[in-house]
Design an enzyme around this catalytic site. Structure first.
Site, PDB file in Angstrom:
ATOM      1  CD  GLN A   1      -1.503  -2.306   2.021  1.00 38.03           C
ATOM      2  OE1 GLN A   1      -0.302  -2.545   2.178  1.00 38.03           O
ATOM      3  NE2 GLN A   1      -2.461  -3.064   2.513  1.00 38.03           N
TER       4      GLN A   1
ATOM      5  CG  ASP B   1      -8.013  -3.441  -3.456  1.00 36.67           C
ATOM      6  OD1 ASP B   1      -8.739  -4.000  -4.296  1.00 36.67           O
ATOM      7  OD2 ASP B   1      -7.603  -4.007  -2.420  1.00 36.67           O
TER       8      ASP B   1
END
Length: 314
Positions: free
Chosen positions: A129, A175
């Site tokens: 991330q 995502d």
């Protein structure tokens, strides 16, 4: 004498205010502007400004972990050229005490923020991330910008936030558009760099809209041919694609569950007017929806951005 002293005092205040709170600012790395860093320019803007304050940014690579705090409202960042005016940093989740929420290159908390002709980049690479642009503010317009990264590139995070992205290029792996905000993407190019998921909405039950894509284009690197439109990060995730061109990388099922839980049972995932090899209507998962023409007509900026107080982005 007292009146004369008061006049001088008021004049000095006016002079200080004019100097401290200019109507516009320029940032240039070579020292030819008012400031050499974007953060310095943001800090110089008057708190809770009642007028939009443009900050013009000359071409250059600005390695900054930029924060537009909540009290710095009505700021516009305007680049000289989106390909040559680049804000970049390389934090990522797991780097020291950094997590997803603090990995951003740019964090926007001040309402009525605008950006144009800029690149927002997280240059950490495929390390997990790593957010390029994290937006918590309300009434945000991002126009003709590039948002670059890998996993979790763009984080429109707050459920009270309304955001409008127009003519933007957004890329990532997993995502890479995720969060709880109400967001419209219009005429945007969405590019996948891995076999994975484009969106991960976390819309709350109280929100009538989540992510809406109008007239967008979905592409991928040729090596990747197994990409889902999205998966629900939270149980009431909402994502809708309207008149979107979908490349062959989009899987026929279209959507996927989140880690095999039951979030998908209460989601609203829908399409209208999808085109291209990535749209296989009869193969879409049975918990997604194809909007009728009448339903699609309700997806207007006026309706989507109604909120507690109406907002129409310009």
């Amino acid at each position: 004498m007292k009146i004369f002293t008061l006049i001088l005092f008021l004049a000095s205040i006016t002079s200080v205010n004019a100097q401290t709170y200019p109507k516009s600012l320029t940032v240039a790395k070579d020292g030819s502007g008012d400031y050499q860093t974007i953060q310095e320019a943001v800090n110089a803007v008057r708190d809770l400004s009642e007028v939009q304050v443009p900050i013009y940014i000359k071409n250059g690579v600005y390695k900054e972990k930029l924060i537009v705090p909540a009290q710095k409202s009505k700021i516009s960042l305007i680049g000289e050229d989106k390909d040559k005016t680049i804000i970049t940093y390389d934090d990522y989740s797991g780097k020291g005490a950094i997590n997803t929420y603090t990995s951003h290159t740019v964090l926007v908390q001040g309402n009525d923020f605008k950006a144009e002709n800029l690149t927002f980049e997280n240059a950490a690479g495929p390390v997990g991330q790593a957010v390029a642009l994290h937006v918590e503010a309300d009434r945000v317009v991002i126009k003709n910008c590039k948002i670059l990264g890998n996993q979790d590139t763009l984080f429109p995070s707050a459920d009270t936030s309304r955001q409008y992205y127009v003519d933007c290029y957004i890329e990532g792996t997993t995502d890479f558009i995720f969060g709880a905000a109400t967001v419209v993407f219009e005429r945007c190019h969405i590019h996948s760099k891995k076999n994975s998921y484009i969106t991960a909405a976390s819309t709350t039950q109280a929100q009538p809209y989540g992510f809406i894509f109008f007239n967008c284009k979905l592409t991928a690197d040729p090596a990747f041919q197994k990409v889902y439109l999205g998966r629900p990060w939270r149980p009431y995730a909402k994502t809708v694609f309207i008149n979107t061109e979908m490349g062959p990388h989009i899987l026929p099922a279209g959507w996927h569950v989140w880690n095999e839980n039951k979030n998908h049972e209460t989601t609203f995932y829908a399409e209208y007017g999808s085109s291209g090899p990535g749209f296989v209507k009869e193969s879409r998962v049975d918990w997604s929806k194809q909007l009728t023409k009448k339903e699609a007509k309700t997806y207007t900026l006026k309706n989507i951005f109604a909120g507690r107080t109406a907002w129409m982005p310009k």
